[in-house]
Write a protein that holds these residues in place. Structure first.
Motif, short mmCIF file in Angstrom:
data_model
loop_
_atom_site.label_atom_id
_atom_site.label_comp_id
_atom_site.label_asym_id
_atom_site.label_seq_id
_atom_site.Cartn_x
_atom_site.Cartn_y
_atom_site.Cartn_z
N LEU A 87 0.87 -1.17 0.00
CA LEU A 87 0.00 0.00 0.00
C LEU A 87 0.91 1.22 0.00
CD1 LEU A 87 -3.04 0.64 0.05
CD2 LEU A 87 -2.90 0.81 2.54
N SER A 88 0.82 2.02 -1.05
CA SER A 88 1.74 3.14 -1.24
C SER A 88 1.76 4.06 -0.03
CB SER A 88 1.32 3.93 -2.48
OG SER A 88 2.14 5.06 -2.68
N ASP A 89 2.98 4.42 0.41
CA ASP A 89 3.22 5.36 1.52
C ASP A 89 2.86 4.80 2.88
OD1 ASP A 89 4.18 7.33 -0.23
OD2 ASP A 89 2.17 8.12 -0.58
N PHE A 90 2.56 3.49 2.97
CA PHE A 90 2.28 2.86 4.26
C PHE A 90 3.41 1.90 4.61
CE2 PHE A 90 -1.84 4.63 3.82
CZ PHE A 90 -2.47 4.54 5.05
N PRO A 91 3.61 1.64 5.89
CA PRO A 91 4.63 0.66 6.28
C PRO A 91 4.35 -0.71 5.67
CG PRO A 91 3.81 1.88 8.20
CD PRO A 91 2.91 2.22 7.05
N ALA A 92 5.39 -1.44 5.37
CA ALA A 92 5.24 -2.80 4.84
C ALA A 92 5.23 -3.83 5.96
CB ALA A 92 6.38 -3.11 3.87
N ALA A 93 5.57 -3.43 7.17
CA ALA A 93 5.58 -4.33 8.32
C ALA A 93 5.42 -3.48 9.58
CB ALA A 93 6.87 -5.15 8.37
N GLY A 94 5.23 -4.18 10.70
CA GLY A 94 5.03 -3.48 11.97
C GLY A 94 3.61 -3.64 12.47
N LEU A 95 3.43 -3.53 13.77
CA LEU A 95 2.13 -3.76 14.41
C LEU A 95 1.64 -2.48 15.07
CD1 LEU A 95 0.18 -6.24 15.11
CD2 LEU A 95 1.25 -6.15 17.37
N LEU A 96 0.45 -2.05 14.68
CA LEU A 96 -0.19 -0.86 15.25
C LEU A 96 -1.34 -1.30 16.15
CD1 LEU A 96 -0.58 2.30 15.23
CD2 LEU A 96 -2.26 1.91 13.42
N ASP A 120 -14.61 -3.04 -6.91
CA ASP A 120 -13.40 -2.71 -6.17
C ASP A 120 -13.46 -1.34 -5.51
OD1 ASP A 120 -13.37 -1.37 -8.56
OD2 ASP A 120 -11.40 -2.08 -9.22
N HIS A 121 -14.57 -0.61 -5.68
CA HIS A 121 -14.74 0.69 -5.03
C HIS A 121 -15.63 0.60 -3.79
CE1 HIS A 121 -13.16 2.03 -8.85
NE2 HIS A 121 -13.19 3.28 -8.49
N ARG A 122 -15.89 -0.59 -3.29
CA ARG A 122 -16.87 -0.76 -2.23
C ARG A 122 -16.27 -0.75 -0.82
NH1 ARG A 122 -20.43 -5.59 -5.05
NH2 ARG A 122 -21.18 -4.37 -6.80
N ALA A 123 -15.03 -0.36 -0.68
CA ALA A 123 -14.39 -0.40 0.63
C ALA A 123 -15.07 0.57 1.59
CB ALA A 123 -12.91 -0.06 0.49
N THR A 124 -15.52 0.04 2.72
CA THR A 124 -16.04 0.88 3.80
C THR A 124 -15.00 0.88 4.91
OG1 THR A 124 -17.36 -1.05 4.44
CG2 THR A 124 -18.48 0.70 3.25
N SER A 125 -14.91 -0.19 5.71
CA SER A 125 -13.80 -0.31 6.64
C SER A 125 -12.53 -0.55 5.83
CB SER A 125 -14.04 -1.46 7.61
OG SER A 125 -15.16 -1.21 8.43
N LYS A 126 -11.50 0.23 6.12
CA LYS A 126 -10.32 0.17 5.25
C LYS A 126 -9.09 0.77 5.91
CE LYS A 126 -11.96 4.40 2.95
NZ LYS A 126 -13.34 4.36 3.50
N ILE A 127 -7.95 0.49 5.29
CA ILE A 127 -6.68 1.14 5.61
C ILE A 127 -6.33 2.01 4.42
CG2 ILE A 127 -4.24 0.81 6.13
CD1 ILE A 127 -4.99 -1.93 7.27
#
Length: 313
Positions: free
Chosen positions: A112-121, A237-244
């Motif tokens: 996901l562009s500009d997001f971490p590739a690993a790590g726990l939030l 593919d535009h149906r995202a409600t809950s999302k990152i």
């Protein structure tokens, strides 16, 4: 719904849980039929035109869905017991131990562009009637805790179904209890009508879509919000409600640029995660919750700029 002092009304108890379940069941009946009507009314050529119009303003996101019981303390899940390595303590709020909402393992999310590739939030909120949300100058910056673990290791942490110091059944803003795993799928997020550029709002595609759907051509904003954003979109593919990632949705108004929330154009109020009651239940009357911030700051372990918000009808 807001209380008289401007704060979200207290929800999450038995009566409200019943009404949220009722609304969710009603939505599961009505939304597919509306979506099917939209698909049957839009030709492949019109759908292609729609995609081309939206492409310049769309953003990639990771759509969130529930996926059964969590089994590992370092996977992505909601509710339950968080990853808590040896030596880490449970976060405290004004009224005592905070509520654990959930955690995201970005190694499971996918690119996901500009997001971490690993790590726990991790995400905790105060156990009060407004789930920590304040309405004064501290709005967005108080009443919650976020934690970041760059390289989580399961050894030594309690399991996701271990007891917690809070009574989640009575207090959590979500309807379910117990550690519930999350799954992620690539999605496309589009802004609200008001956030679209003037050129996109002026495109003839909205008039043609309204005509195909039997709606008024003079109300493109209604057609856009009703048929093209969220779960009713004819574009699967535009149906995202809950999302990152992607663009947030609100039941009332966008708080960014007010209170403790940086403005949208600063790059410090990007959507990190959105939890929509249509997917996870709770959050008041058809509510939605968010974390905002600079996603790449998380990769450096900086959670100081993260802001919290939720609202409902």
């Amino acid at each position: 719904m807001l209380r008289g002092n401007g704060a979200p009304a207290p929800y999450g108890k038995d009566v409200n849980a019943f009404w949220n379940r009722w609304r969710k069941q009603l939505a599961q009946v009505s939304v597919p039929s509306r979506s099917a009507a939209g698909q049957s009314g839009l030709s492949p050529m019109l759908l292609d035109d729609l995609r081309q119009t939206l492409q310049p303003v769309a953003r990639d996101c990771a759509a969130i869905s529930l996926a059964g019981a969590a089994t590992s303390p370092i996977q992505s899940f909601l509710s339950g017991h968080p990853f808590l390595p040896p030596g880490a303590v449970w976060p405290e709020g004004i009224g005592g131990p905070q509520l654990f909402l959930g955690q995201l393992n970005f190694a499971e999310v996918g690119a996901l562009s500009d997001f971490p590739a690993a790590g726990l939030l991790q995400w905790f909120v105060d156990a009060d009637e407004n789930w920590g949300l304040t309405v004064d100058a501290s709005a967005g910056s108080a009443g919650f805790t976020v934690r970041w673990y760059p390289d989580p290791v399961a050894d030594g942490s309690p399991s996701p179904d271990a007891p917690t110091p809070t009574d989640a059944h009575d207090e959590l803003p979500m309807e379910f209890v117990g550690a519930t795993a999350l799954e992620f799928a690539p999605g496309i997020s589009i802004p609200s009508w008001d956030e679209l550029t003037p050129a996109v709002r002026a495109d003839s595609v909205w008039e043609r879509i309204a005509l195909a759907l039997g709606e008024s051509r003079s109300e493109p904003a209604f057609v856009y919000e009703e048929y093209l954003r969220g779960s009713a979109s004819p574009l699967a593919d535009h149906r995202a409600t809950s999302k990152i990632g992607g663009f947030p949705s609100f039941t009332q108004h966008d708080p960014r640029g007010t209170g403790g929330y940086p403005a949208v154009d600063t790059g410090l109020s990007e959507l990190i995660i959105e939890l929509d009651s249509m997917d996870v239940g709770g959050w008041g009357d058809s509510g939605v919750a968010h974390l905002f911030g600079d996603p790449m700051a998380l990769a450096a372990g900086d959670t100081s700029g993260v802001r919290y918000h939720w609202d409902c009808l």
